[in-house]
Each structure stands twice: as structure tokens, then as C-alpha cells.
Enzyme design. Sequence first.
Site, PDB file in Angstrom:
ATOM      1  CB  SER A  95      -0.950  -0.040   1.199  1.00  0.00           C
ATOM      2  OG  SER A  95      -1.953   0.944   1.102  1.00  0.00           O
ATOM      3  CG  ASP A 232      -6.298  -2.881  -3.701  1.00  0.00           C
ATOM      4  OD1 ASP A 232      -7.035  -2.115  -3.048  1.00  0.00           O
ATOM      5  OD2 ASP A 232      -5.064  -2.925  -3.563  1.00  0.00           O
ATOM      6  CG  HIS A 261      -5.352  -2.794   0.074  1.00  0.00           C
ATOM      7  ND1 HIS A 261      -4.824  -2.118  -1.009  1.00  0.00           N
ATOM      8  CD2 HIS A 261      -4.787  -2.215   1.179  1.00  0.00           C
ATOM      9  CE1 HIS A 261      -3.976  -1.184  -0.578  1.00  0.00           C
ATOM     10  NE2 HIS A 261      -3.938  -1.228   0.734  1.00  0.00           N
TER      11      HIS A 261
END
Length: 282
Positions: A95, A232, A261
Site C-alpha cells: 500500500s 483492490d 488489497h
Amino acid sequence: MNKNQSVISDGFELNYCIKGQGTPILVVGSSVYYSRLFSENLYKKFQFIFLDHRGFVAPPRALTPEDYTLDKVLDDIEIARQSLNLEDFIILGHSGHAFMALEYARKYPRHVQKVILLNSAPTNSEERQQQSFSFFNETAELERKKQFEKDIALLESDIQKDPTRRFVHMCIRMGAHSFYDYTFNAAYMWDGVYTNLPIIDHLWGEAFGKLDLIQSLKNVNKQVFLGLGRYDYLVSPVSLWDSVDDTYTNVTKVIFEQSGHNPMFEEPQLFDSTLFEWINKR
């Protein structure tokens, strides 16, 4: 081996958690959060080192804007590397932490063997964030949208009850954007995770919005694993990465078709085998 220790950098006490044995993989982020996401199977083959950055620890003093910079975070990682005696290691960023991992590999390339970037958009600019929301609104199935509306309606009261955990509340309530199983409740993953909001707000809100990972990849002479989740929606769509094609000979791009994600958590067997094959490919 499974142990928890800490290293001091610029007054910040950065905790780290070590799991497994083998080739060291340094995971930048929260040592509490990320140590919950990867499968035990990986720890049989690799030594995972989960390292806090200063956005996930209590501040040692009243902070100034100089304490928030990405360069300071990169320097923290280097001090931790020295403390851990890591001479040849893989760095992993998931991320927003993908920006940290790649920028670290650019600033301190000497001891980095390979780079793993997971579930990031190329930039975190406001324009890209709006693009991701639009993609969700245009393409997500109706039940997923309903779940999101139900969850996000609770965010304001969550923040009012505990404003210091605003970042955590937001991550939890964005579950329908985050998981292939849009009903999944990730609250337990965030138990005990401290968030230093001024630092997180600066990094995610400003620093990562000025970077472009696709441009940065052109200046990294390392093998890079780019893992993405088809569902995601936080950093969607995966087509944002289409320009990273066969001309990027050092980049292996993998899209996990039944993940949001967190493919390491959502498709652990496929993730583990794919990562193992890539790491051992010379």
C-alpha cells in the site's frame, strides 16, 4: 525464531518483530499489523522482519514538520538495517509503504537484493484517489456498494468516539473497497496498532501524492515484484499500471484475481508459491 525488539532512530522507538528463518525480507509498516497478514508457510522459507516506521509509534517529543518527511523515514529504515546487520536483503512495501520501499531502494541501494511492491497505485494524488472512487462506483456490484454505504455511514461516529484512531477507523470502514469478500471485518487486524496521525497525514496526504512509482521504477536497478489485487478498489484500477510492460525487464507484475488489497491474506497459497518462485529465480 520469533522475537520482538526495537531500535532507536532520531528518538523514535521503532519496534520490530522477526518471524522465520532464511533470506531476510524487511517489511516496512506497522510491526503489529503486518505480522498478522502473512502465512506461517512463508516463515518456513524466509526470515520476515516487520519494522515500524515513525508513523506507527508514539512521538518522543513535540514534532515539527521536519519530523514528517519521507527522507527521515528512509533514514530510519537505514539505521534499522545497520542495527539488524542486514547485508543482503529484500525490502517489501504494501500500500502506501510501497513508496517507502522503492524510495529506500533508490536512496540506499547497496544492500537491497530485490524489491517487493504490493497493492499500491503509482501515485496517491488526489486526482488518482478520485479516479479510484469513480472506478468503484462505475464497476462494483450492487451488493458490494450497499455494504460500503452501510459501513461508511458508521465512520463519523467511530471518529467522534476515538479521534486518535481516525486512520484505523477509515481503513476498517473501507472494507468493501479493500477485500474480495466485501463482508469481511478487518477490525481485529488493527488491535493494538498505534497511529501517529500528523506523520501519517503528511506521508499519505502530501509526500505520496508527489511521487510516481512508474517513473521511480525507471531509476531502480533491482528486480521488482509488483503484486496487485483485481478487487483492490482502494488503489484501482489495475490498468493504472498498464504502462509497466515488457520494456520494464526488471519488473514482474502479478495480478491476483480473487484478492482485494491484501493478496497475502486473501489468496495465501497462490501468493506464497508465486513469491517463492520469484525470489528463487536468479
